[in-house]
Design a protein around this motif. Structure first.
Motif, short mmCIF file in Angstrom:
data_model
loop_
_atom_site.label_atom_id
_atom_site.label_comp_id
_atom_site.label_asym_id
_atom_site.label_seq_id
_atom_site.Cartn_x
_atom_site.Cartn_y
_atom_site.Cartn_z
N ALA A 1 4.27 -24.28 6.78
CA ALA A 1 3.02 -23.62 6.43
C ALA A 1 2.51 -24.10 5.09
O ALA A 1 3.29 -24.37 4.17
N HIS B 1 -0.91 -21.99 0.51
CA HIS B 1 -1.78 -20.84 0.36
C HIS B 1 -1.70 -19.88 1.54
O HIS B 1 -2.48 -18.94 1.64
N ALA B 2 -0.72 -20.08 2.45
CA ALA B 2 -0.53 -19.18 3.57
C ALA B 2 0.57 -18.17 3.27
O ALA B 2 1.51 -18.46 2.51
N ARG B 3 0.43 -16.99 3.83
CA ARG B 3 1.52 -16.02 3.78
C ARG B 3 2.55 -16.40 4.84
O ARG B 3 2.19 -16.73 5.97
N VAL B 4 3.81 -16.36 4.46
CA VAL B 4 4.87 -16.83 5.35
C VAL B 4 5.99 -15.79 5.42
O VAL B 4 6.35 -15.19 4.40
N SER C 1 3.25 -17.43 10.00
CA SER C 1 2.38 -17.72 8.86
C SER C 1 0.95 -17.29 9.17
O SER C 1 0.54 -17.22 10.33
N ARG C 2 0.22 -17.03 8.11
CA ARG C 2 -1.15 -16.56 8.25
C ARG C 2 -1.98 -17.08 7.08
O ARG C 2 -1.65 -16.84 5.92
N LEU C 3 -3.07 -17.76 7.40
CA LEU C 3 -3.99 -18.25 6.38
C LEU C 3 -4.89 -17.12 5.90
O LEU C 3 -5.13 -16.14 6.63
N ARG C 4 -5.38 -17.25 4.71
CA ARG C 4 -6.28 -16.24 4.18
C ARG C 4 -7.52 -16.12 5.07
O ARG C 4 -8.15 -17.11 5.42
N GLN D 1 -7.50 -15.24 8.19
CA GLN D 1 -7.14 -15.40 9.59
C GLN D 1 -6.86 -14.03 10.21
O GLN D 1 -6.09 -13.24 9.65
N PHE E 1 -2.15 -14.74 13.71
CA PHE E 1 -1.12 -15.43 12.94
C PHE E 1 -0.54 -16.55 13.79
O PHE E 1 -0.69 -16.56 15.01
N ASP E 2 0.09 -17.50 13.14
CA ASP E 2 0.77 -18.59 13.83
C ASP E 2 2.27 -18.32 13.79
O ASP E 2 2.78 -17.74 12.82
#
Length: 231
Positions: free
Chosen positions: A19, A22-25, A82-85, A87, A90-91
């Motif tokens: 990820a 800048h993504a939350r993981v 993971s998740r982008l700002r 989004q 989530f992936d």
């Protein structure tokens, strides 16, 4: 009906496993288990047989078949979410697949609608079979939730029916389902402090078809549980 193309599955796995900064993981040990039940009935009002005097007798014949399966991953794998700002979903993906053991139990009455059904049929191989298949869990693109797919490497595939002479009525074994349903989960919970998250998913359907003398009724229910333990 939701299907994830192999290329998109690969992208989801790689994005989740590596990820961007800048993504939350969040990382979990993931395991999967579930059950599958399918049943069907076929009724034919124009079955026939030859009598000793040469006459033909017509009768209504009924054939039934059913399957009851269970499956469970052999050991957990690392699942990265993971998740982008900005989004909304989530992936999720893993570099290793879930090696999953299936116990497949199928019963079926043999076809007996015409004389050829009796003499030209292969010996039935109904019963119980134990097989292992690779699965991968992924994050859905349409809403916040998980699904799984049968995969070879990072490509989706649909394993062949393990029975060759024990057919279902208007049904398939779970390896041939086009979807596994959704296990919904709150995004905030994934990136919170919960040490253990249990996600329930599945799918169900039933149908009735009638064409002239032939009528079929069938239904299935898939239920599965994804257990995530935070690493």
């Amino acid at each position: 009906m939701h299907r994830l193309r192999p290329a998109l599955l690969t992208a989801a796995v790689l994005l989740a496993a590596a990820a961007p900064a800048h993504a939350r993981v969040a990382n979990f040990n993931a395991s999967l288990e579930g059950t599958y039940a399918q049943q069907g009935t076929e009724t034919n009002t124009r079955c026939w047989r030859s009598e000793a005097n040469g006459d033909t007798t017509y009768f209504t014949g009924t054939r039934t078949a059913g399957e009851n399966d269970s499956f469970q991953s052999v050991k957990p794998v690392k699942l990265t979410v993971s998740r982008l700002r900005g989004q909304r979903t989530f992936d999720a993906g893993s570099l290793k697949h879930l090696r999953t053991a299936f116990t497949i139990n199928r019963t079926a009455s043999p076809p007996d609608c015409t004389p050829n059904d009796r003499f030209n049929s292969d010996p039935p191989d109904c019963g119980t079979k134990k097989l292992t298949f690779p699965l991968r869990v992924y994050g859905r693109q349409d809403h916040a939730g998980f699904s799984y797919l049968f995969t070879k490497n990072f490509s989706t595939y649909y394993p062949e029916d393990p029975f060759t002479a024990c057919s279902l009525v208007e049904g398939v074994w779970p390896g041939q389902l086009q979807q596994s349903g959704t296990g919904k989960v709150r995004v905030s919970k994934l990136f919170g402090s919960s040490r253990k998250i249990v996600v329930h998913g599945g799918d169900a359907d039933s149908k009735h078809t009638s064409s002239g003398e032939l009528t079929t009724d069938s239904s299935y229910k898939l239920s599965w549980t994804l257990t995530l333990r935070r690493r």
